[in-house]
Each structure stands twice: as structure tokens, then as C-alpha cells.
Design an enzyme around this catalytic site. Structure first.
Site, mmCIF file in Angstrom:
data_model
loop_
_atom_site.group_PDB
_atom_site.id
_atom_site.type_symbol
_atom_site.label_atom_id
_atom_site.label_comp_id
_atom_site.label_asym_id
_atom_site.label_seq_id
_atom_site.Cartn_x
_atom_site.Cartn_y
_atom_site.Cartn_z
ATOM 1 N N ASP A 13 0.809 -1.232 0.000
ATOM 2 C CA ASP A 13 0.000 0.000 0.000
ATOM 3 C C ASP A 13 0.833 1.268 0.000
ATOM 4 O O ASP A 13 0.421 2.300 0.536
ATOM 5 C CB ASP A 13 -0.962 0.024 1.211
ATOM 6 C CG ASP A 13 -1.877 -1.176 1.217
ATOM 7 O OD1 ASP A 13 -2.216 -1.662 0.129
ATOM 8 O OD2 ASP A 13 -2.249 -1.631 2.314
ATOM 9 N N LYS A 16 1.865 2.327 -4.851
ATOM 10 C CA LYS A 16 2.490 1.785 -6.063
ATOM 11 C C LYS A 16 1.651 2.110 -7.302
ATOM 12 O O LYS A 16 2.167 2.555 -8.322
ATOM 13 C CB LYS A 16 2.639 0.254 -5.940
ATOM 14 C CG LYS A 16 3.576 -0.185 -4.837
ATOM 15 C CD LYS A 16 3.665 -1.697 -4.737
ATOM 16 C CE LYS A 16 2.392 -2.370 -4.294
ATOM 17 N NZ LYS A 16 1.983 -2.052 -2.908
ATOM 18 N N GLY A 40 -4.616 -4.306 -3.675
ATOM 19 C CA GLY A 40 -5.631 -3.277 -3.910
ATOM 20 C C GLY A 40 -4.876 -2.064 -4.387
ATOM 21 O O GLY A 40 -4.166 -1.427 -3.611
ATOM 22 N N HIS A 41 -4.948 -1.765 -5.666
ATOM 23 C CA HIS A 41 -4.118 -0.724 -6.273
ATOM 24 C C HIS A 41 -4.998 0.434 -6.740
ATOM 25 O O HIS A 41 -5.788 0.290 -7.675
ATOM 26 C CB HIS A 41 -3.319 -1.322 -7.444
ATOM 27 C CG HIS A 41 -2.259 -2.276 -7.000
ATOM 28 N ND1 HIS A 41 -1.454 -2.981 -7.851
ATOM 29 C CD2 HIS A 41 -1.854 -2.631 -5.744
ATOM 30 C CE1 HIS A 41 -0.595 -3.718 -7.150
ATOM 31 N NE2 HIS A 41 -0.837 -3.534 -5.874
ATOM 32 N N THR A 128 -5.820 -11.612 3.469
ATOM 33 C CA THR A 128 -6.923 -10.913 2.793
ATOM 34 C C THR A 128 -8.054 -11.885 2.444
ATOM 35 O O THR A 128 -9.062 -11.457 1.878
ATOM 36 C CB THR A 128 -6.429 -10.258 1.491
ATOM 37 O OG1 THR A 128 -5.890 -11.293 0.665
ATOM 38 C CG2 THR A 128 -5.366 -9.209 1.771
ATOM 39 N N ARG A 142 2.296 -28.955 -7.072
ATOM 40 C CA ARG A 142 2.058 -29.386 -8.463
ATOM 41 C C ARG A 142 0.658 -29.941 -8.694
ATOM 42 O O ARG A 142 0.443 -30.833 -9.502
ATOM 43 C CB ARG A 142 3.141 -30.395 -8.917
ATOM 44 C CG ARG A 142 4.497 -29.744 -9.037
ATOM 45 C CD ARG A 142 5.608 -30.647 -8.710
ATOM 46 N NE ARG A 142 5.542 -31.050 -7.302
ATOM 47 C CZ ARG A 142 6.394 -31.851 -6.713
ATOM 48 N NH1 ARG A 142 7.391 -32.354 -7.405
ATOM 49 N NH2 ARG A 142 6.284 -32.156 -5.440
ATOM 50 N N GLN A 223 1.997 -6.001 -3.201
ATOM 51 C CA GLN A 223 2.479 -6.137 -1.818
ATOM 52 C C GLN A 223 3.768 -5.318 -1.637
ATOM 53 O O GLN A 223 3.915 -4.302 -2.283
ATOM 54 C CB GLN A 223 2.693 -7.623 -1.445
ATOM 55 C CG GLN A 223 1.406 -8.402 -1.303
ATOM 56 C CD GLN A 223 0.775 -8.805 -2.630
ATOM 57 O OE1 GLN A 223 1.429 -9.410 -3.446
ATOM 58 N NE2 GLN A 223 -0.485 -8.490 -2.842
#
Ligand code: GDP
Ligand code: IMO
Ligand code: MG
Length: 421
Positions: A13, A16, A40-41, A128, A142, A223
Site C-alpha cells: 500500500d 504503487k 488493492g491498487h 486478505t 504441483r 504487496q
């Protein structure tokens, strides 16, 4: 042109998205390389707010290509919603959003197990609940389903059957929860194929060709450094590598392709979720920073914990990521504090412990100095010279201590509130 990586230097946060939107002007391609919809951008353009979880933050620039790289864990339902929302707002992005065929799907059982684990555990991480940890675990085990699998129905059905066999056992036997059916998982995957299948390509190849063609590439971290699974405050971290190694792994580019690594940092520090936070402020200052900075999670709405700028944390982020430039955001939030604290080192039982492993951060005490604050509203400043002397001194002190140039300064959430130092 060049390839630049933008990495959060703290616990996420850092602003970015706002910086990536700004930097995209000089780029051709923006690519996410790790994380998922835990991100969350926020981008604010002309007072309109956009919050991206999976779509790269450069998407609002109509002529740029955006990539969801192979290192991302992709929630197909979330992505389709995000695309639809942008379309509703008048952004036609389908022809310029491409998705790696090696990204792993986050499916409903990942999200269910994420919240079940959090609720069962005595040591909560405060995730989250977006299914991030369970999805990356399946990748390592895998038993993950990859985006490219949708093109071969036989393989897809086989992989879903195999994954469900294991996941449903976990759900029923460990947590006493009902199983997921093959049909409900296939329905999600087939809808994704129908609506977004044409965007799924070999993005590693695409990026290498772009480099050959001299295009400008911006790799968008999600992140932040201190949430890195290896270099962060383990176990209070995310399950991917936001750091430089993750940028290479999650894009398929190599170390020689990278020209710049920009560390993005707030002028103070925040953190959401559990875990140690050496410079966390006392209740009054934390609340004041939270209110001034509107520090509530963009993904979960949780109040962010707030604290003071942490030089040892930044030094580590610079060292591990090779940050050669810094962008400082939210300087405006410090306006009005008579004194501003900066942590210059850590004390451990009377001795200096600046290089202590982040997992042991709970044991250190921050060593603070105080600098004089400023009263002036700086949100209209558009150059370093416009800033009050005390704000200049604050930034100069940080720059001198870190020995890395601050190249960008941000004094407000909007696109126009950023300037070069
Ligand atoms: P990200 O996850 O690093 O992209 O950051 P977030 O979007 O989660 O949180 C950053 C918040 O700060 C968002 O609400 C942004 O709109 C806001 N923001 C970014 N830069 C600035 C700034 O310079 N000043 C102020 N006041 N707000 C900012
Ligand atoms: P952006 O990209 C801030 C935190 C969670 C939790 C820990 C693990 O917006 O900066 P997870 O869901 O990843 O398993 O949660 O990591 N976290 C973030 N904190 N910003 C983020 O993303 C985050 N993504 C995860 O709060 O403490
Ligand atoms: Mg965020």
C-alpha cells in the site's frame, strides 16, 4: 527503451498504483508479476477512483499493453468482474490486456481454505482471504490448474479431478466442510475460457520480443518488500515474492533485462494484518496518520496500522532489491505534525541490531530522532523547490541516509500530484 521494476519497499500500500499510473506515460507495456487479488491498487484520475486487484495499474492509458504475468495467481471470477467494470466505465481493454498461459487459477476451494485456516489457526496471519496462500501452495505441490490448461479440455478435466480429490478430502476431513463439485469448478473455468481465453498467451515470449523491439516495460510489484515470503517478517507475510527475484520469476525476463528498480515508499509506514512493526506509532499519532492518509485497506477496508519512517527497513529493501531510485508518496499526510519521527536504527537488549532478521522485529526497539514538521498545505507543490524548508530537510535527510536518489515525490492521490525531485 528500458525495463523498470517498481517494488513496494514496505508492507504494501505504498502508493504503487498511483506511481505506476504516472510512470506508464513513458512506457509501452505494464506487467504484474506476482500476487493476486490480495492487491488493492488505487489510481485516481480527474477525481475518479479506480481500484485494481488483478489488472495492471497502467490500464487507464488507452495505448498501453497490460500483462498479467506467469507469477500471478489469478481469480477468474474477480478478473472477469474487473474487466466488466472497466468496460462499463468506457474503457475497452480486451485488445490490450494479455494473460500468461502459465498463471495459476485461484478457485473457490482456495478461498474457502484460506478463511478456514485463518479461523482455525492459533497464530492468525490476518490474510486478505483471497485464497493466495492455498493457491501458491498448490502450485508448489504441483496440483495447481494453469490458465493454459483451458485449451485442452481432456487435460483440464483430468487436472480438476485430481485437484478436487485432494482439496475435498481436506475440506471434509480437516474442516468438516462440504466438498466442491467438479461441475461448479468447470463452469467457472469454461466461462473464463469463453470470455477471456483469447487473451491467454505466452507472455514470456511476448516480453522478450518487446525487449528486442526496444519497447519500454514496467514491471508492477504488488504487496511489498517486508511481505516477501523469504525476505519479509515471516510468517506474517504473503505467499509470493514481491521482491526483485519475483519480478524475474513472475515475468520470465532475465536479470540483464532490468535497467531500473524503483522502490516505492510512503513518507511514513503502514501495515495491515498481524505481525511485528518496529516503528508503529502510539495510538494518537497512528490515528492521526490514519485519518490524514485515509489509511483503510483498498481490498478489505481494514484500518491500516500506522507508524514512522524506518531507515533500517528501507536499507534492507534497497540492498535486496537493488533499488537505484526511490519514489516517496503521501508526503502531504505529514503536514501539521509539529515533530516527525524517523527510525535510524534498532536496539536489541541495549545493542544495535539494524540488520536483524525481519522475523525477529518484535524483539527490537526503534531508535528515533525527531525532525521539525511543517504547517503549510503542500498539495499544490509541483517541485522540490515549492516544498517548505522542513519538508525538503526531511527528504534530504532520508536521501542522505539511504544513499539512493529520491526521483519522484507525491503529495496527493490524483494523477497530477506527482513531480520529479
Ligand atoms: P498500492 O497498493 O501500493 O497501490 O497503494 P493503495 O492504493 O492500496 O493505497 C495507497 C492509497 O494512498 C490510495 O488510496 C491512494 O489513492 C493514496 N495515495 C497515493 N499517493 C498519495 C499521496 O501522495 N497523497 C495522498 N494523500 N494519498 C495518496
Ligand atoms: P498491495 O499490492 C498490504 C498482507 C495481508 C496479510 C498478509 C498475507 O495493495 O500493496 P495474503 O492475503 O497475501 O495471504 O495476506 O499480507 N497483504 C497486503 N498488505 N497491501 C497488499 O497489497 C497486501 N497483500 C497482502 O494483510 O497481512
Ligand atoms: Mg494496496
Amino acid at each position: 527503451m528500458s525495463c523498470t521494476v517498481a517494488i513496494g519497499a514496505q508492507w504494501g500500500d505504498e502508493g504503487k498504483a498511483k506511481m505506476i499510473d504516472y510512470l506508464t506515460r513513458d512506457m509501452d507495456i505494464v506487467a504484474r508479476y506476482q500476487g493476486g487479488a490480495n492487491a488493492g491498487h488505487t489510481v485516481v484520475v480527474d477525481d475518479k477512483k479506480f481500484v485494481f486487484h488483478l489488472i495492471p495499474s497502467g490500464i487507464l492509458h488507452e495505448d498501453k499493453v497490460c500483462i498479467i504475468g506467469n507469477g500471478v495467481v489469478l481469480d477468474p471470477v474477480e478478473l472477469l468482474e474487473e474487466i466488466a467494470l472497466l468496460q462499463k466505465k468506457g474503457y475497452d481493454i480486451k485488445h490490450r490486456l494479455i494473460i500468461s498461459d502459465c498463471a495459476h487459477f485461484i478457485l473457490p476451494y482456495h478461498k474457502a481454505i484460506d478463511s478456514l485456516m485463518e479461523n482455525f489457526s492459533d497464530e492468525k496471519i490476518g490474510t486478505t482471504m483471497r485464497g493466495i496462500g492455498p493457491c501458491y501452495s498448490d502450485k508448489c505441490l504441483r496440483i495447481g490448474i494453469r490458465t493454459g490448461d483451458i485449451f485442452d479440455i481432456e487435460t483440464l478435466e483430468r487436472r480438476v479431478t485430481a485437484a478436487l480429490k485432494i482439496k475435498n478430502q481436506q475440506l471434509e476431513k480437516i474442516y468438516g466442510e462440504p466438498p466442491f463439485t467438479f461441475d461448479e469448478i468447470m463452469e467457472i473455468l469454461l466461462e473464463f475460457k469463453e470470455k477471456a481465453g483469447s487473451m491467454v498467451v505466452n507472455t514470456q515470449e511476448y516480453l522478450h520480443n518487446a525487449i528486442k523491439d526496444g519497447k519500454g516495460i514496467l514491471l508492477e510489484g504488488a504487496q511489498g518488500h517486508a511481505l516477501d515470503i523469504d525476505h519479509g517478517t515471516y510468517p506474517y507475510v504473503t505467499s509470493s515474492s514481491p521482491t526483485i527475484g519475483g519480478a524475474l520469476l513472475g515475468s520470465g525476463l532475465n536479470a540483464f533485462d532490468i535497467d531500473n528498480v524503483i522502490g516505492i515508499t510512503k513518507a511514513y509506514v503502514t501495515r495491515v494484518g498481524e505481525g511485528p512493526f518496529p516503528t508503529e506509532a502510539d495510538e494518537d499519532d497512528s490515528e492521526r496518520l490514519r485519518v490524514n492518509g485515509n489509511e483503510f485497506g483498498s481490498t478489505t477496508g481494514r484500518p491500516r496500522r500506522c507508524g514512522w519512517f524506518d531507515l533500517p527497513l528501507m536499507k534492507r529493501a534497497i540492498q535486496i532489491n537493488g533499488m537505484n531510485q526511490l519514489a516517496i508518496t503521501k508526503l502531504d499526510v505529514l503536514t501539521g505534525f509539529e515533530k516527525i519521527k524517523i527510525c535510524i536504527g534498532y536496539d536489541l537488549k541495549g545493542g544495535r541490531a539494524d540488520n536483524i532478521c525481519p522475523s525477529k522485529f518484535s524483539k527490537v526497539k526503534p531508535i528515533f530522532i525527531e525532525m521539525d514538521g511543517w504547517e503549510e498545505n503542500i498539495s499544490k507543490c509541483r517541485s522540490f523547490a515549492d516544498l517548505p524548508k522542513n519538508a525538503q530537510d526531511y527528504l534530504n535527510f532520508i536521501e542522505d541516509e539511504l544513499n539512493v536518489p529520491i526521483t519522484y515525490i507525491s503529495v496527493g492521490p490524483g494523477r497530477d500530484y506527482t513531480f520529479k525531485k
